[in-house]
Design an enzyme around this catalytic site. Structure first.
Site, PDB file in Angstrom:
ATOM      1  N   GLY A 132     117.149  16.155 128.065  1.00  0.00           N
ATOM      2  CA  GLY A 132     116.898  17.363 127.292  1.00  0.00           C
ATOM      3  C   GLY A 132     116.270  17.148 125.927  1.00  0.00           C
ATOM      4  O   GLY A 132     116.005  18.118 125.217  1.00  0.00           O
ATOM      5  N   ALA A 189     114.516  12.036 133.031  1.00  0.00           N
ATOM      6  CA  ALA A 189     115.034  12.461 131.719  1.00  0.00           C
ATOM      7  C   ALA A 189     114.143  12.043 130.551  1.00  0.00           C
ATOM      8  O   ALA A 189     113.645  10.923 130.503  1.00  0.00           O
ATOM      9  CB  ALA A 189     116.444  11.963 131.464  1.00  0.00           C
ATOM     10  N   GLY A 190     113.971  12.984 129.648  1.00  0.00           N
ATOM     11  CA  GLY A 190     113.264  12.719 128.398  1.00  0.00           C
ATOM     12  C   GLY A 190     111.817  13.152 128.386  1.00  0.00           C
ATOM     13  O   GLY A 190     111.185  13.178 127.333  1.00  0.00           O
ATOM     14  N   LYS A 192     121.907  12.856 143.869  1.00  0.00           N
ATOM     15  CA  LYS A 192     121.480  12.270 142.599  1.00  0.00           C
ATOM     16  C   LYS A 192     122.760  11.961 141.829  1.00  0.00           C
ATOM     17  O   LYS A 192     123.469  12.878 141.406  1.00  0.00           O
ATOM     18  CB  LYS A 192     120.595  13.228 141.797  1.00  0.00           C
ATOM     19  CG  LYS A 192     120.302  12.649 140.398  1.00  0.00           C
ATOM     20  CD  LYS A 192     119.595  13.593 139.467  1.00  0.00           C
ATOM     21  CE  LYS A 192     119.726  13.060 138.032  1.00  0.00           C
ATOM     22  NZ  LYS A 192     119.049  13.914 137.049  1.00  0.00           N
TER      23      LYS A 192
END
Lengths: 254, 66
Positions: A158, A184-185, A97
């Site tokens: 985060g 993410a998020g 990743k």
């Protein structure tokens, strides 16, 4: 396998890719990973004398979950390429990743460094899953270079702010011919469901589970959210209308 | 001579191999990767890798993250 996620020819039964960061201890992480149903989970690379580093690979191995090393913390292409090479050596996987961020406050991907690193790693035979901005053009460029999956953010890492630009995600999905993973998020299960409804192939999340008050319960919620969103995206939703449309015929006294 | 290993300065004998240094540093036998001066050194090459003065050694392993 029913409706598998396929990345670089590998099939996964779960469309939830988990992260291991933020868990208070390995026992809590283990329960959460089992509840999530994940088959692919990220780990970070750090100095071997870093505290709290041990045990996560053994745990993933025990649970039969594939470890996906990331390049979290890298700011330049050179750093990310070396970190990926070290992950390949340490873990024996050529999957990575790729994460190259610009600064500590935003943790947003640095597009030029990201493209540079992606190109080098693809040339070196890595299967690159690229963490990217929710920028359709950048996503298409990453695909052209040869990334095996593009992973646009919903909002900064985060933050739990969900998907701030759903239309961009739809544009990315509409042209992508590699899997799109919303990364993410994600804050809660409806965010994960929305990602799937927008057409994403999978969701990657860590904080939303590991830092929830009850990680195991939230992991189960995320699993259901991903499944529900996937089913809905395949079922074909009704078009949105301006005026109401009765679902019962006529009126009783007519 | 002096080398830097995971950010810490260490004094070592000139003839010391990378394998010796890693053993002394307490490096786990599995699940780690080593880079010297920014290039990965495969495990099989550790016993025959000589370090130059001021060499930078990084030892990484997988931790919780992402």
């Amino acid at each position: 396998m029913d409706d598998p996620l396929v990345i670089a020819g590998r099939e996964f039964g779960s469309r939830l890719i988990a992260g291991t960061g933020g868990a208070t201890n390995l026992a809590a992480l283990e329960r959460a990973l089992i509840a999530s149903g994940t088959e692919l989970t990220t780990v970070a690379m750090r100095r071997s004398d870093t505290e709290g580093g041990t045990g996560v690979l053994e745990l993933l191995n025990k649970l039969g979950i594939e470890a996906l090393p990331n390049t979290a913390g890298c700011r330049t292409a050179a750093e990310a390429v070396l970190t990926a090479q070290m992950a390949r050596e340490a873990l024996g996987t050529h999957w990575v990743k790729l994460e190259v961020v610009a600064d500590e406050d935003t943790l947003l991907p640095d597009p030029t460094e990201l493209l540079d690193a992606a190109e080098q790693l693809v040339d070196q035979g890595f299967v690159v899953l690229a963490y990217t901005n929710d920028d359709p053009v950048l996503s298409w460029r990453l695909e052209e270079i040869g990334c095996a999956a593009v992973m646009p953010l919903g909002s900064p890492i985060g933050t739990g702010l969900g998907i701030r630009n759903p239309h961009n995600i739809e544009m990315i999905v509409s042209r992508a011919s590699v899997p799109v993973v919303l990364d993410a998020g994600i804050g809660t299960a409806s965010d994960a469901a929305l990602a799937m409804e927008l057409g994403c192939d999978a969701v990657l999340l860590a904080t939303a589970i590991t830092r929830a008050r009850e990680p195991e319960r939230m992991a189960a919620a995320m699993r259901s959210g991903v499944d529900a969103g996937r089913l809905a995206s395949q079922a074909g939703r009704v078009p949105q209308r301006f005026w109401a449309q009765a679902s019962s015929p006529g009126r009783p006294m007519e | 001579m002096t080398i830097t290993i995971n950010g810490q300065q260490r004094r070592i004998e000139e003839s010391t191999t990378l394998a010796d240094v890693l053993e002394e540093f307490g490096t786990p036998a599995r699940g780690v990767a080593v880079a010297v001066d920014g290039a990965v050194v495969p495990r099989a090459s550790w016993p025959r890798t000589q370090l130059r003065p001021e060499a930078t050694v990084e030892i990484l392993t997988a931790v919780q993250g992402g």
